[in-house]
Design a protein around this motif. Structure first.
Motif, PDB file in Angstrom:
ATOM      1  N   ASN A 237       7.040   8.162 -19.840  1.00 12.69           N
ATOM      2  CA  ASN A 237       6.754   9.404 -20.649  1.00 12.69           C
ATOM      3  C   ASN A 237       7.930  10.134 -20.164  1.00 12.69           C
ATOM      4  OD1 ASN A 237       3.972   8.376 -20.906  1.00 12.69           O
ATOM      5  ND2 ASN A 237       5.004   7.626 -18.887  1.00 12.69           N
ATOM      6  N   GLY A 238       9.601   9.676 -19.888  1.00  9.79           N
ATOM      7  CA  GLY A 238      10.628  10.850 -19.762  1.00  9.79           C
ATOM      8  C   GLY A 238      10.625  11.173 -18.229  1.00  9.79           C
ATOM      9  N   PRO A 239      11.467  12.744 -18.316  1.00 11.01           N
ATOM     10  CA  PRO A 239      12.189  12.646 -17.470  1.00 11.01           C
ATOM     11  C   PRO A 239      11.407  13.857 -16.774  1.00 11.01           C
ATOM     12  CG  PRO A 239      13.343  14.266 -19.428  1.00 11.01           C
ATOM     13  CD  PRO A 239      12.643  12.899 -19.716  1.00 11.01           C
ATOM     14  N   ASP A 240      10.075  13.959 -17.113  1.00  7.39           N
ATOM     15  CA  ASP A 240       9.125  15.069 -16.572  1.00  7.39           C
ATOM     16  C   ASP A 240       8.273  13.810 -16.107  1.00  7.39           C
ATOM     17  OD1 ASP A 240       8.081  14.817 -18.452  1.00  7.39           O
ATOM     18  OD2 ASP A 240       7.426  16.753 -19.235  1.00  7.39           O
ATOM     19  N   GLY A 241       8.209  12.956 -16.277  1.00  9.83           N
ATOM     20  CA  GLY A 241       7.175  12.034 -15.123  1.00  9.83           C
ATOM     21  C   GLY A 241       6.720  12.083 -14.667  1.00  9.83           C
ATOM     22  N   THR A 242       7.319  12.228 -13.388  1.00  9.79           N
ATOM     23  CA  THR A 242       6.685  12.194 -12.097  1.00  9.79           C
ATOM     24  C   THR A 242       5.582  14.020 -12.131  1.00  9.79           C
ATOM     25  OG1 THR A 242       8.997  13.425 -11.483  1.00  9.79           O
ATOM     26  CG2 THR A 242       8.800  10.856 -10.842  1.00  9.79           C
ATOM     27  N   ASN A 243       5.767  15.039 -12.318  1.00 12.08           N
ATOM     28  CA  ASN A 243       4.963  16.188 -12.735  1.00 12.08           C
ATOM     29  C   ASN A 243       3.659  15.491 -13.465  1.00 12.08           C
ATOM     30  OD1 ASN A 243       7.276  17.455 -12.600  1.00 12.08           O
ATOM     31  ND2 ASN A 243       7.764  17.883 -14.604  1.00 12.08           N
ATOM     32  N   PHE A 244       3.185  14.359 -13.437  1.00  8.98           N
ATOM     33  CA  PHE A 244       1.379  13.389 -14.157  1.00  8.98           C
ATOM     34  C   PHE A 244       2.387  12.596 -12.526  1.00  8.98           C
ATOM     35  CE2 PHE A 244       3.727  11.224 -16.613  1.00  8.98           C
ATOM     36  CZ  PHE A 244       2.795  10.428 -16.969  1.00  8.98           C
ATOM     37  N   PHE A 245       2.536  11.751 -12.724  1.00  6.81           N
ATOM     38  CA  PHE A 245       2.828  10.808 -11.759  1.00  6.81           C
ATOM     39  C   PHE A 245       4.207  10.479 -10.927  1.00  6.81           C
ATOM     40  CE2 PHE A 245       2.860   6.307 -12.732  1.00  6.81           C
ATOM     41  CZ  PHE A 245       2.313   5.254 -12.079  1.00  6.81           C
ATOM     42  N   ARG A 246       2.688   9.927  -9.687  1.00  2.55           N
ATOM     43  CA  ARG A 246       3.842   9.886  -8.454  1.00  2.55           C
ATOM     44  C   ARG A 246       3.105   8.668  -7.953  1.00  2.55           C
ATOM     45  NH1 ARG A 246       5.329  15.926  -6.187  1.00  2.55           N
ATOM     46  NH2 ARG A 246       6.088  16.214  -7.982  1.00  2.55           N
ATOM     47  N   LEU A 247       3.826   8.368  -7.022  1.00  4.53           N
ATOM     48  CA  LEU A 247       3.667   6.875  -5.919  1.00  4.53           C
ATOM     49  C   LEU A 247       4.076   7.381  -4.628  1.00  4.53           C
ATOM     50  CD1 LEU A 247       2.820   4.092  -5.952  1.00  4.53           C
ATOM     51  CD2 LEU A 247       5.525   3.319  -6.695  1.00  4.53           C
ATOM     52  N   PHE A 248       2.838   6.387  -3.829  1.00  6.92           N
ATOM     53  CA  PHE A 248       3.283   6.758  -2.473  1.00  6.92           C
ATOM     54  C   PHE A 248       2.879   5.009  -1.947  1.00  6.92           C
ATOM     55  CE2 PHE A 248       1.532  10.939  -3.329  1.00  6.92           C
ATOM     56  CZ  PHE A 248       2.346  11.943  -3.245  1.00  6.92           C
ATOM     57  N   MET A 249       4.457   4.836  -1.230  1.00  4.98           N
ATOM     58  CA  MET A 249       4.491   3.308  -0.879  1.00  4.98           C
ATOM     59  C   MET A 249       4.230   4.016   0.579  1.00  4.98           C
ATOM     60  SD  MET A 249       4.933   1.912  -3.532  1.00  4.98           S
ATOM     61  CE  MET A 249       5.341  -0.186  -2.553  1.00  4.98           C
ATOM     62  N   VAL A 250       3.261   2.651   1.278  1.00  3.64           N
ATOM     63  CA  VAL A 250       3.281   2.463   2.677  1.00  3.64           C
ATOM     64  C   VAL A 250       3.644   1.196   3.235  1.00  3.64           C
ATOM     65  CG1 VAL A 250       0.866   3.100   3.948  1.00  3.64           C
ATOM     66  CG2 VAL A 250       0.021   3.925   1.211  1.00  3.64           C
ATOM     67  N   PRO A 251       4.558   1.921   4.372  1.00  2.00           N
ATOM     68  CA  PRO A 251       4.598   0.750   4.775  1.00  2.00           C
ATOM     69  C   PRO A 251       3.408   0.733   6.372  1.00  2.00           C
ATOM     70  CG  PRO A 251       6.181   3.128   5.193  1.00  2.00           C
ATOM     71  CD  PRO A 251       5.043   3.063   4.651  1.00  2.00           C
ATOM     72  N   GLY A 252       3.851  -0.895   6.274  1.00  2.00           N
ATOM     73  CA  GLY A 252       2.494  -1.618   7.107  1.00  2.00           C
ATOM     74  C   GLY A 252       1.278  -1.978   6.475  1.00  2.00           C
ATOM     75  N   MET A 253       0.965  -1.162   5.675  1.00  2.00           N
ATOM     76  CA  MET A 253      -0.050  -1.434   5.426  1.00  2.00           C
ATOM     77  C   MET A 253      -0.860  -2.031   4.177  1.00  2.00           C
ATOM     78  SD  MET A 253      -2.463   1.991   3.382  1.00  2.00           S
ATOM     79  CE  MET A 253      -2.316   1.290   2.014  1.00  2.00           C
ATOM     80  N   ALA A 254      -2.305  -2.902   4.903  1.00  2.00           N
ATOM     81  CA  ALA A 254      -2.395  -4.193   3.783  1.00  2.00           C
ATOM     82  C   ALA A 254      -3.068  -3.249   3.006  1.00  2.00           C
ATOM     83  CB  ALA A 254      -2.513  -4.820   5.073  1.00  2.00           C
ATOM     84  N   HIS A 255      -3.459  -4.548   2.264  1.00  2.00           N
ATOM     85  CA  HIS A 255      -4.700  -4.177   0.915  1.00  2.00           C
ATOM     86  C   HIS A 255      -5.593  -3.243   0.912  1.00  2.00           C
ATOM     87  CE1 HIS A 255      -5.765  -5.022  -2.681  1.00  2.00           C
ATOM     88  NE2 HIS A 255      -7.252  -5.099  -2.703  1.00  2.00           N
ATOM     89  N   CYS A 256      -5.007  -1.828   0.153  1.00  2.00           N
ATOM     90  CA  CYS A 256      -6.329  -0.719   0.179  1.00  2.00           C
ATOM     91  C   CYS A 256      -6.282  -0.211   1.849  1.00  2.00           C
ATOM     92  CB  CYS A 256      -8.085  -1.025   0.493  1.00  2.00           C
ATOM     93  SG  CYS A 256      -8.130  -1.768  -1.627  1.00  2.00           S
ATOM     94  N   GLY A 257      -5.331  -0.646   3.010  1.00  2.00           N
ATOM     95  CA  GLY A 257      -6.414  -0.729   4.110  1.00  2.00           C
ATOM     96  C   GLY A 257      -6.014  -0.991   5.067  1.00  2.00           C
ATOM     97  N   GLY A 258      -5.783  -1.116   6.571  1.00  2.00           N
ATOM     98  CA  GLY A 258      -4.793  -1.658   7.662  1.00  2.00           C
ATOM     99  C   GLY A 258      -4.103  -2.377   8.138  1.00  2.00           C
ATOM    100  N   GLY A 259      -3.422  -3.226   7.725  1.00  2.00           N
ATOM    101  CA  GLY A 259      -2.444  -3.556   8.307  1.00  2.00           C
ATOM    102  C   GLY A 259      -1.803  -3.279   9.546  1.00  2.00           C
TER     103      GLY A 259
END
Length: 384
Positions: A295-317
């Motif tokens: 989706n081009g160089p401005d892809g992060t202007n509409f789509f962002r990912l946040f990775m969560v260390p230690g988190m299990a599925h949807c929550g917990g962990g």
């Protein structure tokens, strides 16, 4: 998935149609009742709901202004192949809860401090080089104790981390280091390895949750007509991959082309726990990276990912897992304020015991060197 037996159309509803029709119908009802259309429409869900959210962005870009897709089941058919791969490996070399606890201890000892901070969390499992045959005590020939792994068990565990292989090439991601950590069980029953009853069965002839999903998918959704007696042991990973192609077209949310959603101003926020043991987190990372390129160089202007260390599925962990992605999304859509970070908390016995910033991928949270490592104020989001 036996729901398809009464009406095959239910498979299509499940794959993608139900959410779209519900969204458009709800908008019609709202317009009729209030005499004007809803100002904004949002989707917020997890797992299969995350898959549905991605499909909405890909196939029905007009339905929602903002989509929060948590731990999305991006590739249901790839996951299905992976779950059969894991079940085959672990059926041939079963591992006990005690051995999983040993594995979890050794993984954390090897990987925890690689990010520069020994805090009981693995910041990015890809940075750690771990080999069960090398880094866990090996059982001597002819023995099989709780404090060691046999060669076959080490090999089976390596297959879970590595993911399925087809014709000599990696086909789908395995599970991340840290997903086997000792944590509160997803389905109750105290504390144990994140793999227990999800990837590894507690019973010799039991079906862990991931395999149960995969078996039903194969029997009732992949096969048309359904084959309730289908035996996964007949699946050949070199020859039978294409067996899932038709269902993939219906249910998988793999299309990285989000241009129509982007062009109408839609916003997409995805989260994933690195310690997820139900869905492989690299499924989400790989999709995000492909979509940003597509989706081009401005892809992060509409789509962002946040990775969560230690988190299990949807929550917990074992990591700070509680965060407010919905408010971040509303501020993004309605105020034009893209999320630069989200504050996450770990709550034990109703007390907040640790906070950390969640960072837009590929950024990671780094300790500033002073103050409590349990206080988000002492961390900053930086490039890895």
């Amino acid at each position: 998935a036996t729901f398809v037996l009464s009406n095959p159309q239910k498979a299509i509803d499940y794959a993608y149609r139900a959410v779209h029709i519900t969204a458009t119908t709800a908008k019609d009802i709202t317009r009729e009742f209030y005499g004007k259309p809803a100002s904004f429409a949002y989707w917020n869900s997890c797992s299969n709901g995350g898959r549905q959210g991605l499909i909405e962005a890909q196939r029905f870009p007009e339905d929602f202004d903002g989509i929060v897709a948590n731990a999305p089941w991006v590739d249901q058919t790839g996951f299905t192949i992976g779950a059969m791969w894991n079940q085959k490996a672990l059926s041939e070399a079963p591992v006990t809860p005690a051995k999983l606890a040993l594995l979890a201890e050794r993984v954390m000892a090897k990987c925890d401090a690689i990010d520069g901070l020994k805090d009981g969390l693995i910041d990015d499992p890809r940075k750690c080089s771990f080999d069960p045959a090398r880094d866990v005590p090996a059982c001597s020939a002819g023995t099989d104790g709780a404090d060691c792994l046999t060669a076959a068990q080490a090999g089976a565990i390596a297959k879970v981390y590595g993911g399925p292989v087809s014709n000599g090439k990696p086909f789908f991601p395995g599970f991340a280091l840290g997903s086997e950590a000792l944590m509160p069980a997803l389905f109750g029953g105290g504390t144990g390895s994140g793999w227990m009853n999800v990837i590894v069965s507690a019973q010799p002839d039991g079906k862990p949750a991931d395999f149960g999903l995969a078996e039903d998918t194969m029997r009732y959704l992949v096969h048309k007509p359904p084959r309730p007696d289908y035996d996964y042991k007949t699946f050949d990973f070199d020859r039978d991959i294409q067996m899932l192609d038709e269902w993939s077209k219906q249910a998988d949310a793999k299309n990285p082309d989000l241009s129509k959603f982007k062009n109408r101003g839609g916003k997409l926020l995805m989260t994933y726990g690195w310690a997820d043991s139900i869905l492989q987190p690299m499924m989400g990372v790989n999709y995000y990276e492909q979509a940003v390129v597509q989706n081009g160089p401005d892809g992060t202007n509409f789509f962002r990912l946040f990775m969560v260390p230690g988190m299990a599925h949807c929550g917990g962990g074992i990591g700070p897992d509680r965060h407010d992605a919905m408010t971040a999304m509303i501020n993004w859509v309605e105020k034009g304020k893209a999320p630069e970070s989200m504050r996450a908390s770990r709550v034990v016995d109703n007390n907040v015991v640790r906070t950390r910033p969640l960072c837009p991928y590929p950024q990671v949270a780094r300790y500033l060197g002073q103050g409590s490592i349990d206080d988000a104020a002492n961390f900053r989001c930086v490039a890895p």
